[in-house]
Design a protein around this motif. Sequence first.
Motif, mmCIF file in Angstrom:
data_model
loop_
_atom_site.group_PDB
_atom_site.id
_atom_site.type_symbol
_atom_site.label_atom_id
_atom_site.label_comp_id
_atom_site.label_asym_id
_atom_site.label_seq_id
_atom_site.Cartn_x
_atom_site.Cartn_y
_atom_site.Cartn_z
ATOM 1 N N MET A 1 39.184 15.500 14.455
ATOM 2 C CA MET A 1 40.019 15.822 13.316
ATOM 3 C C MET A 1 39.132 16.147 12.117
ATOM 4 O O MET A 1 38.245 15.381 11.756
ATOM 5 N N ARG A 2 39.376 17.296 11.503
ATOM 6 C CA ARG A 2 38.574 17.726 10.363
ATOM 7 C C ARG A 2 39.033 17.017 9.096
ATOM 8 O O ARG A 2 40.228 16.789 8.901
ATOM 9 N N PRO A 3 38.064 16.697 8.202
ATOM 10 C CA PRO A 3 38.478 16.101 6.920
ATOM 11 C C PRO A 3 39.181 17.131 6.058
ATOM 12 O O PRO A 3 38.880 18.316 6.114
ATOM 13 N N ARG A 4 40.137 16.665 5.273
ATOM 14 C CA ARG A 4 40.855 17.563 4.374
ATOM 15 C C ARG A 4 39.957 18.006 3.235
ATOM 16 O O ARG A 4 39.058 17.288 2.832
ATOM 17 N N CYS A 5 40.239 19.178 2.699
ATOM 18 C CA CYS A 5 39.454 19.749 1.608
ATOM 19 C C CYS A 5 39.491 18.818 0.399
ATOM 20 O O CYS A 5 40.552 18.483 -0.113
ATOM 21 N N GLY A 6 38.320 18.351 -0.030
ATOM 22 C CA GLY A 6 38.240 17.514 -1.212
ATOM 23 C C GLY A 6 38.376 16.038 -0.935
ATOM 24 O O GLY A 6 38.099 15.231 -1.799
ATOM 25 N N SER A 7 38.798 15.667 0.286
ATOM 26 C CA SER A 7 39.011 14.249 0.549
ATOM 27 C C SER A 7 37.698 13.499 0.696
ATOM 28 O O SER A 7 37.652 12.302 0.514
ATOM 29 N N ASP A 8 36.601 14.190 1.032
ATOM 30 C CA ASP A 8 35.335 13.531 1.215
ATOM 31 C C ASP A 8 34.384 13.713 0.030
ATOM 32 O O ASP A 8 33.233 13.347 0.105
ATOM 33 N N MET A 9 34.878 14.284 -1.070
ATOM 34 C CA MET A 9 34.038 14.474 -2.244
ATOM 35 C C MET A 9 33.819 13.134 -2.928
ATOM 36 O O MET A 9 34.739 12.345 -3.099
ATOM 37 N N GLY A 10 32.590 12.902 -3.326
ATOM 38 C CA GLY A 10 32.225 11.618 -3.896
ATOM 39 C C GLY A 10 32.486 11.526 -5.387
ATOM 40 O O GLY A 10 32.955 12.468 -6.044
ATOM 41 N N LEU A 11 32.152 10.378 -5.912
ATOM 42 C CA LEU A 11 32.356 10.080 -7.324
ATOM 43 C C LEU A 11 31.527 10.997 -8.215
ATOM 44 O O LEU A 11 31.993 11.436 -9.276
ATOM 45 N N ILE A 12 30.309 11.319 -7.786
ATOM 46 C CA ILE A 12 29.442 12.171 -8.606
ATOM 47 C C ILE A 12 30.033 13.564 -8.743
ATOM 48 O O ILE A 12 30.056 14.138 -9.838
ATOM 49 N N VAL A 13 30.516 14.128 -7.643
ATOM 50 C CA VAL A 13 31.103 15.476 -7.681
ATOM 51 C C VAL A 13 32.353 15.483 -8.556
ATOM 52 O O VAL A 13 32.531 16.384 -9.387
ATOM 53 N N LYS A 14 33.204 14.502 -8.394
ATOM 54 C CA LYS A 14 34.438 14.450 -9.178
ATOM 55 C C LYS A 14 34.154 14.241 -10.667
ATOM 56 O O LYS A 14 34.777 14.879 -11.520
ATOM 57 N N THR A 15 33.209 13.367 -10.994
ATOM 58 C CA THR A 15 32.885 13.100 -12.388
ATOM 59 C C THR A 15 32.233 14.319 -13.045
ATOM 60 O O THR A 15 32.594 14.692 -14.169
ATOM 61 N N SER A 16 31.293 14.938 -12.339
ATOM 62 C CA SER A 16 30.655 16.127 -12.920
ATOM 63 C C SER A 16 31.646 17.279 -13.029
ATOM 64 O O SER A 16 31.584 18.076 -13.973
ATOM 65 N N SER A 17 32.593 17.372 -12.109
ATOM 66 C CA SER A 17 33.626 18.411 -12.196
ATOM 67 C C SER A 17 34.511 18.195 -13.408
ATOM 68 O O SER A 17 34.882 19.158 -14.083
ATOM 69 N N ARG A 18 34.859 16.950 -13.686
ATOM 70 C CA ARG A 18 35.656 16.656 -14.885
ATOM 71 C C ARG A 18 34.932 17.096 -16.155
ATOM 72 O O ARG A 18 35.564 17.496 -17.128
ATOM 73 N N ALA A 19 33.611 17.016 -16.159
ATOM 74 C CA ALA A 19 32.839 17.419 -17.336
ATOM 75 C C ALA A 19 32.663 18.935 -17.402
ATOM 76 O O ALA A 19 32.654 19.516 -18.495
ATOM 77 N N VAL A 20 32.522 19.587 -16.261
ATOM 78 C CA VAL A 20 32.183 21.011 -16.227
ATOM 79 C C VAL A 20 33.415 21.913 -16.320
ATOM 80 O O VAL A 20 33.342 22.991 -16.914
ATOM 81 N N ILE A 21 34.541 21.494 -15.776
ATOM 82 C CA ILE A 21 35.739 22.342 -15.751
ATOM 83 C C ILE A 21 36.164 22.800 -17.155
ATOM 84 O O ILE A 21 36.410 23.991 -17.358
#
Length: 151
Positions: A1-21
């Motif tokens: 079973m493949r992981p869903r898009c974005g479900s395996d993104m870590g805290l660093i990716v999510k936090t940096s995305s919040r700053a960059v978006i």
Amino acid sequence: MRPRCGSDMGLIVKTSSRAVIPLIGIFGAYIVMHGHLTPGGGFQGGATIAGAGILFLVAFGLDEMKKRYNKSLYSALEGIGGLAFLGVAMLGMSVAFFYNTLWHTWPFNGKPGTLLSAGFLPIMNLAVGLKVFTGLVSALTAIATYRRWKS
């Protein structure tokens, strides 16, 4: 079973995305607004702003995107962008299609290099930027939804 898009993104990716978006959105808006004075314009700025939406989709996943994405709103905004572009193009119909009548009127007087020197062009850039942004985000959200449905 493949992981869903974005479900395996870590805290660093999510936090940096919040700053960059927001920074991507501001830079895209700058490109749209100054397209008549500098390289860029509606298409380039709209695609840049759409990059912020795509980064959100990748970083946070389709489930979070569906919570914040309103298909009816994006469809209406895309239509408004297209109609605004066509409406501004038709304003010059007394002379020619796409004739920049606003450039030849009193407050602007066609002084090159100033922010108000382009007449209708900034309005056209806004319309194109809105259409490109909403179209790209809608298309990629639909592709992500379809891909998930097919899996």
